[in-house]
Scaffold this active site. Structure first.
Site, PDB file in Angstrom:
ATOM      1  N   GLU A  35       0.346  -3.940  -2.226  1.00  0.00           N
ATOM      2  CA  GLU A  35       1.497  -3.318  -1.587  1.00  0.00           C
ATOM      3  C   GLU A  35       2.164  -4.243  -0.571  1.00  0.00           C
ATOM      4  OE1 GLU A  35      -1.983  -1.268   0.576  1.00  0.00           O
ATOM      5  OE2 GLU A  35      -1.717  -2.917  -0.846  1.00  0.00           O
ATOM      6  N   GLU A  75      -8.247   1.272  -0.972  1.00  0.00           N
ATOM      7  CA  GLU A  75      -8.575   2.181   0.121  1.00  0.00           C
ATOM      8  C   GLU A  75      -9.412   3.358  -0.385  1.00  0.00           C
ATOM      9  OE1 GLU A  75      -5.262   2.061   3.424  1.00  0.00           O
ATOM     10  OE2 GLU A  75      -4.297   2.360   1.475  1.00  0.00           O
TER      11      GLU A  75
END
Length: 250
Positions: free
Chosen positions: A121, A101
């Site tokens: 994640e 990100e």
């Protein structure tokens, strides 16, 4: 923790927590926010480069600390922050979870051929809350974005380049130097138009074509004095045959 360095017109922001694979805790997030605000205010810094120390980019949020907060600028400190100048990510090693990100926040991405990307994640039920669900589909397309987000799979640098996630590949250990070279190419151009064209791209995303053309025209009108100066230089013989335009991959 976070270093801010200038190499001529290029500002380098480095996450320096190699013992935590450059994972971001609350203190690091605030330092990243401060670094990018400093970059935007630094008149002599024309292009920003984001990288990580110790041969890895970032593992994203520090899940051991688990102390990030939902600030207006984002959990990672800058993922909802807008800067007015171009940015490049220089990726070595792992660029995973919130790290991907962070890289997607940048306009362009340079990766070492040994770099690895992924939404790791997924294994722990941690959501993408720093732009991944919004920026990744815009960069690689819906199907490929969902493939990464839903499966948590690892993506090697070569495939990331094929998908458009990575713009340039570099030998291992040379991603930062390659990113700086790319940034220097961008920095050599008239910056007013670099910034208005960049802004027009982002402001027009998702808009109908008619609206997008109006956005483009408005941003372009702000750079017309620069355009006239450039036209005068061209008329005087500068830049004929494409001289002055470099290909950083050549």
């Amino acid at each position: 923790m976070v270093e801010y360095e200038r190499r001529g017109p290029v500002a380098i922001v480095t996450v320096d927590r190699p013992e935590r694979r450059n994972a971001v805790d609350r203190e690091t997030a605030l330092a990243l926010r401060d670094a990018w605000e400093r970059f935007d205010e630094d008149e002599d810094a024309l292009v920003g480069v984001l990288t990580g120390a110790g041969g890895t980019f970032s593992a994203g949020a520090d899940l051991k600390a688990m102390d990030l907060e939902d600030d207006p600028e984002g959990y990672l400190g800058f993922s909802r922050l807008s800067v007015s100048k171009p940015t490049v990510a220089a990726v070595e090693g792992h660029c995973v979870a919130g790290g991907i990100e962070m890289a997607l926040w940048c306009d362009l991405r340079v990766a070492a051929r040994t770099a690895e990307f992924g939404c790791f994640e997924r294994r722990f039920g941690v959501p993408l809350v720093d732009g991944g669900t919004q920026r990744l589909p815009r960069v690689v397309g819906l199907s490929r974005a969902l493939d990464l987000i839903l499966t948590g799979r690892a993506l090697d640098a070569e495939t990331a380049k094929e998908w458009g996630l990575v713009n340039r590949l570099a030998p291992e250990g040379e991603a930062l130097d390659t990113a700086v070279e790319l940034a220097e190419v961008i920095a050599q151009f008239p910056q007013e138009t670099v910034r208005t064209d960049r802004a027009a791209v982002y402001d027009g995303l998702g808009e109908p074509l008619e609206r997008g053309l109006k956005i483009e025209a408005w941003h372009g009108s702000r750079a017309m004095e620069t355009a006239r100066e450039g036209a005068d230089r061209f008329a005087g013989g500068e830049g004929r045959g494409g001289t002055g335009v470099e290909d950083p991959e050549s």
